[in-house]
Design a protein around this motif. Structure first.
Motif, PDB file in Angstrom:
ATOM      1  N   ASP A 158       0.835  -1.207   0.000  1.00 45.47           N
ATOM      2  CA  ASP A 158       0.000   0.000   0.000  1.00 45.47           C
ATOM      3  C   ASP A 158       0.868   1.255   0.000  1.00 45.47           C
ATOM      4  OD1 ASP A 158      -2.273  -1.506   0.038  1.00 45.47           O
ATOM      5  OD2 ASP A 158      -2.761  -1.158   2.150  1.00 45.47           O
ATOM      6  N   LYS A 159       0.429   2.255  -0.748  1.00 46.19           N
ATOM      7  CA  LYS A 159       1.064   3.571  -0.742  1.00 46.19           C
ATOM      8  C   LYS A 159       0.116   4.544  -0.046  1.00 46.19           C
ATOM      9  CE  LYS A 159       3.485   2.790  -5.127  1.00 46.19           C
ATOM     10  NZ  LYS A 159       3.703   3.287  -6.512  1.00 46.19           N
ATOM     11  N   VAL A 160       0.572   5.197   1.011  1.00 39.46           N
ATOM     12  CA  VAL A 160      -0.277   6.117   1.763  1.00 39.46           C
ATOM     13  C   VAL A 160      -0.437   7.408   0.973  1.00 39.46           C
ATOM     14  CG1 VAL A 160      -0.602   7.360   3.939  1.00 39.46           C
ATOM     15  CG2 VAL A 160       0.504   5.100   3.937  1.00 39.46           C
ATOM     16  N   VAL A 161      -1.694   7.732   0.680  1.00 37.42           N
ATOM     17  CA  VAL A 161      -2.004   8.920  -0.125  1.00 37.42           C
ATOM     18  C   VAL A 161      -2.371  10.103   0.765  1.00 37.42           C
ATOM     19  CG1 VAL A 161      -3.551   9.885  -1.881  1.00 37.42           C
ATOM     20  CG2 VAL A 161      -2.772   7.502  -2.057  1.00 37.42           C
ATOM     21  N   SER A 162      -3.247   9.842   1.753  1.00 34.69           N
ATOM     22  CA  SER A 162      -3.687  10.937   2.627  1.00 34.69           C
ATOM     23  C   SER A 162      -4.174  10.375   3.959  1.00 34.69           C
ATOM     24  CB  SER A 162      -4.803  11.759   1.969  1.00 34.69           C
ATOM     25  OG  SER A 162      -5.987  10.968   1.823  1.00 34.69           O
ATOM     26  N   ILE A 163      -4.177  11.225   4.974  1.00 40.18           N
ATOM     27  CA  ILE A 163      -4.739  10.904   6.284  1.00 40.18           C
ATOM     28  C   ILE A 163      -5.736  12.007   6.617  1.00 40.18           C
ATOM     29  CG2 ILE A 163      -4.270  10.598   8.750  1.00 40.18           C
ATOM     30  CD1 ILE A 163      -1.533   9.537   8.056  1.00 40.18           C
ATOM     31  N   ASP A 165      -7.872  13.171   4.701  1.00 42.67           N
ATOM     32  CA  ASP A 165      -7.868  14.002   3.494  1.00 42.67           C
ATOM     33  C   ASP A 165      -6.701  14.986   3.434  1.00 42.67           C
ATOM     34  OD1 ASP A 165     -10.190  12.801   2.493  1.00 42.67           O
ATOM     35  OD2 ASP A 165     -11.479  14.160   3.648  1.00 42.67           O
ATOM     36  N   ILE A 166      -5.732  14.860   4.356  1.00 47.14           N
ATOM     37  CA  ILE A 166      -4.527  15.679   4.320  1.00 47.14           C
ATOM     38  C   ILE A 166      -3.491  14.922   3.487  1.00 47.14           C
ATOM     39  CG2 ILE A 166      -2.657  16.719   5.665  1.00 47.14           C
ATOM     40  CD1 ILE A 166      -4.599  16.835   8.035  1.00 47.14           C
ATOM     41  N   PRO A 167      -3.048  15.473   2.355  1.00 49.33           N
ATOM     42  CA  PRO A 167      -2.100  14.756   1.490  1.00 49.33           C
ATOM     43  C   PRO A 167      -0.807  14.417   2.231  1.00 49.33           C
ATOM     44  CG  PRO A 167      -3.037  16.665   0.362  1.00 49.33           C
ATOM     45  CD  PRO A 167      -3.431  16.794   1.810  1.00 49.33           C
ATOM     46  N   ILE A 168      -0.325  13.206   2.021  1.00 47.16           N
ATOM     47  CA  ILE A 168       0.942  12.787   2.611  1.00 47.16           C
ATOM     48  C   ILE A 168       2.014  12.901   1.534  1.00 47.16           C
ATOM     49  CG2 ILE A 168       2.203  10.873   3.663  1.00 47.16           C
ATOM     50  CD1 ILE A 168       0.020  12.107   5.440  1.00 47.16           C
ATOM     51  N   ILE A 169       2.926  13.830   1.727  1.00 50.53           N
ATOM     52  CA  ILE A 169       3.998  14.072   0.749  1.00 50.53           C
ATOM     53  C   ILE A 169       5.274  13.350   1.171  1.00 50.53           C
ATOM     54  CG2 ILE A 169       5.325  15.814  -0.472  1.00 50.53           C
ATOM     55  CD1 ILE A 169       2.290  15.922  -0.968  1.00 50.53           C
ATOM     56  N   ASN A 170       5.666  13.580   2.434  1.00 53.71           N
ATOM     57  CA  ASN A 170       6.884  12.967   2.952  1.00 53.71           C
ATOM     58  C   ASN A 170       6.547  11.887   3.973  1.00 53.71           C
ATOM     59  OD1 ASN A 170       8.550  14.788   1.474  1.00 53.71           O
ATOM     60  ND2 ASN A 170       8.158  16.348   3.029  1.00 53.71           N
ATOM     61  N   ASP A 171       7.422  10.931   4.108  1.00 53.74           N
ATOM     62  CA  ASP A 171       7.199   9.814   5.026  1.00 53.74           C
ATOM     63  C   ASP A 171       6.942  10.299   6.451  1.00 53.74           C
ATOM     64  OD1 ASP A 171       7.483   6.838   5.709  1.00 53.74           O
ATOM     65  OD2 ASP A 171       9.013   7.746   6.986  1.00 53.74           O
ATOM     66  N   ASP A 173       5.318  12.759   7.427  1.00 58.26           N
ATOM     67  CA  ASP A 173       3.957  13.284   7.589  1.00 58.26           C
ATOM     68  C   ASP A 173       3.020  12.241   8.197  1.00 58.26           C
ATOM     69  OD1 ASP A 173       4.760  15.662   6.419  1.00 58.26           O
ATOM     70  OD2 ASP A 173       4.107  15.093   4.415  1.00 58.26           O
ATOM     71  N   ILE A 174       3.331  10.952   8.016  1.00 61.32           N
ATOM     72  CA  ILE A 174       2.466   9.902   8.553  1.00 61.32           C
ATOM     73  C   ILE A 174       2.456   9.950  10.065  1.00 61.32           C
ATOM     74  CG2 ILE A 174       2.117   7.408   8.739  1.00 61.32           C
ATOM     75  CD1 ILE A 174       3.272   7.135   5.953  1.00 61.32           C
ATOM     76  N   GLY A 175       3.646  10.006  10.671  1.00 62.14           N
ATOM     77  CA  GLY A 175       3.732  10.065  12.133  1.00 62.14           C
ATOM     78  C   GLY A 175       3.087  11.301  12.717  1.00 62.14           C
ATOM     79  N   LEU A 176       3.168  12.416  11.993  1.00 60.58           N
ATOM     80  CA  LEU A 176       2.607  13.666  12.496  1.00 60.58           C
ATOM     81  C   LEU A 176       1.082  13.674  12.467  1.00 60.58           C
ATOM     82  CD1 LEU A 176       5.023  16.261  10.827  1.00 60.58           C
ATOM     83  CD2 LEU A 176       4.936  15.643  13.244  1.00 60.58           C
ATOM     84  N   ASN A 177       0.488  12.921  11.536  1.00 58.54           N
ATOM     85  CA  ASN A 177      -0.960  12.954  11.376  1.00 58.54           C
ATOM     86  C   ASN A 177      -1.691  11.721  11.907  1.00 58.54           C
ATOM     87  OD1 ASN A 177      -1.657  15.483   9.615  1.00 58.54           O
ATOM     88  ND2 ASN A 177       0.156  14.611   8.657  1.00 58.54           N
ATOM     89  N   ILE A 178      -0.952  10.688  12.289  1.00 63.22           N
ATOM     90  CA  ILE A 178      -1.594   9.438  12.693  1.00 63.22           C
ATOM     91  C   ILE A 178      -2.366   9.573  14.002  1.00 63.22           C
ATOM     92  CG2 ILE A 178       0.309   8.477  14.065  1.00 63.22           C
ATOM     93  CD1 ILE A 178      -1.790   6.548  11.487  1.00 63.22           C
ATOM     94  N   ILE A 179      -1.954  10.509  14.871  1.00 64.04           N
ATOM     95  CA  ILE A 179      -2.589  10.665  16.184  1.00 64.04           C
ATOM     96  C   ILE A 179      -4.080  10.973  16.041  1.00 64.04           C
ATOM     97  CG2 ILE A 179      -2.607  11.982  18.344  1.00 64.04           C
ATOM     98  CD1 ILE A 179      -0.199  10.186  18.021  1.00 64.04           C
ATOM     99  N   LYS A 180      -4.436  11.802  15.094  1.00 63.95           N
ATOM    100  CA  LYS A 180      -5.843  12.199  14.927  1.00 63.95           C
ATOM    101  C   LYS A 180      -6.508  11.478  13.752  1.00 63.95           C
ATOM    102  CE  LYS A 180      -5.181  16.685  14.705  1.00 63.95           C
ATOM    103  NZ  LYS A 180      -5.490  18.141  14.662  1.00 63.95           N
ATOM    104  N   ALA A 181      -5.854  10.432  13.265  1.00 63.23           N
ATOM    105  CA  ALA A 181      -6.356   9.756  12.070  1.00 63.23           C
ATOM    106  C   ALA A 181      -7.705   9.083  12.295  1.00 63.23           C
ATOM    107  CB  ALA A 181      -5.338   8.728  11.589  1.00 63.23           C
ATOM    108  N   GLU A 182      -8.635   9.379  11.436  1.00 64.38           N
ATOM    109  CA  GLU A 182      -9.940   8.711  11.419  1.00 64.38           C
ATOM    110  C   GLU A 182     -10.088   7.857  10.161  1.00 64.38           C
ATOM    111  OE1 GLU A 182     -12.830  11.777  11.755  1.00 64.38           O
ATOM    112  OE2 GLU A 182     -12.328  12.252  13.842  1.00 64.38           O
ATOM    113  N   LYS A 183      -9.401   8.280   9.097  1.00 65.20           N
ATOM    114  CA  LYS A 183      -9.407   7.502   7.859  1.00 65.20           C
ATOM    115  C   LYS A 183      -8.102   7.725   7.121  1.00 65.20           C
ATOM    116  CE  LYS A 183     -11.796  11.129   5.221  1.00 65.20           C
ATOM    117  NZ  LYS A 183     -12.920  11.439   4.324  1.00 65.20           N
ATOM    118  N   ILE A 184      -7.651   6.680   6.472  1.00 58.51           N
ATOM    119  CA  ILE A 184      -6.406   6.743   5.706  1.00 58.51           C
ATOM    120  C   ILE A 184      -6.683   6.236   4.293  1.00 58.51           C
ATOM    121  CG2 ILE A 184      -4.040   5.889   5.498  1.00 58.51           C
ATOM    122  CD1 ILE A 184      -3.897   5.630   8.496  1.00 58.51           C
TER     123      ILE A 184
END
Length: 446
Positions: A158-163, A165-171, A173-184
């Motif tokens: 799988d390639k992570v596109v967004s968390i 709906d926030i686009p993931i550009i750099n690797d 970004d996943i750690g920074l947005n995963i805390i509030k993640a409701e959908k990926i």
């Protein structure tokens, strides 16, 4: 050796943060001519490892590495010195100073922690710049080895596109947005798929014992040959890259089980790359279907081989202040999100609350100054924010009562402050026991 490196980084970082935090209280206290009786790194329960009196202050190192403290005359703190507080207030005591001076003294520690974090981010930006991995450069997506992620619906490749709906550009970004993640949203082959996460996703991650999220898909490069490995005496060296087993291509380490299959307790023919040369050797597969070889998860060679691309950016001295500020504010925001999740029982994030072992585990097994300073900056922010919590035994508790005094014009009684300090102390002990108990529980069960 790995333990020595990690514990050295842990103690160095912890000591630096504690000393500077307490210095933040010490300096304004001295400026306002307030007597400071003790300045200690770590706690000196019953005895000290070192102490020396200079002027009116005893400087020392305690034996219990759970923090540090300054003992300011005329202040109700963890020492609970009731005998001193029973005496008439003296002009050099904390309780005799104006409320605004006491407020500055109490905020000095967290102020220094925030300043330290910002200075570190500026210095690291100037000295090392930034290195990020663009997710689009991961040609075959991520390796998903965490059972919680698999149960949620993620798959290797799988390639992570967004968390959210926030686009993931750099690797990163996943750690920074995963805390509030409701959908990926991920890209799987030619399809795009959105995976809704359960409300207690963070709790499930914490309970799984596996903190790894989306990992790089990298080749099987040997990082260590275990002493118990059946291949200890075979023609295999650290740095070798295993590219095939019995003629089956092994492009990524995560394909090992599939490639080795049911082969156990047998010799297999392996092709390896050693110093850019292709060689063939025989390796022993043990009863568990393993080689007894620990792979690298990250190595500069992987970029050279085209497994991912690292984008590097350097900063001038002037630019580093802006870059440092962005990292500083982003870290504060991210840690605030973590605390909000922890205090929300529905997320289950409290299960991931850890103590000293959890902090120790964050340090690298190899000495890397950029990583060390980055983690120290994060811990400095963490220490500052936690100390601002309105718990009486913490700086935030003292600040809360001082603000009440400044607004109402009435100072809380010393009896009330003593009782509040006791309550706050027990709350802190409960939190410390819970956090470190989590560490022990995970060590036993995982």
């Amino acid at each position: 050796m790995e333990f020595v490196i990690k514990i050295s980084q842990f103690l160095l970082s912890l000591s630096l943060l504690i000393v500077l935090h307490e210095l933040g209280h010490f300096i304004p206290a001295k400026l306002f001519k307030t007597k400071v009786e003790k300045f200690y790194l770590f706690f000196d329960v019953k005895f000290s490892l070192f102490k020396k009196k200079i002027g009116e202050t005893v400087y020392g190192i305690g034996w219990l590495p759970l923090g540090g403290y300054v003992k300011i005359a005329g202040m109700i703190d963890e020492s609970m010195d009731k005998e001193q507080m029973a005496q008439p207030p003296q002009p050099w005591e904390f309780r005799s100073k104006p409320a605004w001076q006491r407020l500055i003294i109490m905020l000095g520690g967290v102020t220094v922690n925030f300043i330290l974090a910002y200075v570190i981010y500026v210095a690291v930006s100037f000295a090392y710049g930034d290195s990020v991995v663009n997710v689009n450069s991961l040609k075959d997506g991520y390796w998903v080895a965490n059972e919680t992620l698999e149960e949620a619906g993620f798959k290797t490749g799988d390639k992570v596109v967004s968390i959210n709906d926030i686009p993931i550009i750099n690797d990163s970004d996943i750690g920074l947005n995963i805390i509030k993640a409701e959908k990926i949203t991920v890209k799987r082959g030619e399809d795009t798929k959105t995976i809704d996460l359960p409300e207690d996703f963070l709790g499930q991650l914490s309970s799984s014992g596996n903190r790894d999220l989306f990992e790089y898909r990298v080749p099987f490069m040997v990082a260590e040959i275990a002493d118990t490995s059946a291949n200890k005496a075979n023609n295999i060296k650290v740095g070798d890259i295993i590219t095939s087993v019995n003629g089956k291509e092994l492009k990524y380490f995560d394909q090992l089980d599939e490639v080795v299959g049911e082969t156990k307790n047998t010799l297999v023919t392996a092709e390896i790359i050693r110093e850019d040369k292709r060689l063939t050797t025989e390796l022993k597969v043990d009863k568990d279907g393993k080689f007894g070889l620990r792979p690298y998860k990250i190595h500069p060679k992987f970029e050279e081989l085209g497994y991912y691309e690292v984008t590097r950016k350097s900063y001038t001295f002037g630019e580093s202040f802006g870059a440092g500020w962005r990292k500083f504010t982003k870290t504060i925001s991210n840690y605030g999100d973590q605390l909000a999740a922890i205090f929300n029982p529905k997320t289950g994030a409290y299960k991931g609350l850890g103590g000293f072992k959890a902090i120790y585990d964050q340090f690298s097994s190899v000495w890397s100054w950029p990583y060390f300073w980055g983690l120290t900056a994060f811990l400095s922010i963490m220490l500052a924010i936690l100390n601002l919590l309105p718990i009486p035994a913490l700086d935030g508790g003292h600040v809360m009562f001082l603000l009440y005094e400044m607004v109402s014009g009435r100072k809380p009684s010393e009896k009330f402050l003593e009782q509040a300090q006791i309550v706050g102390f027990f709350i802190l002990i409960a939190l410390v026991l819970f956090a470190n108990g989590n560490d022990i529980f995970k060590a036993i069960t995982n």
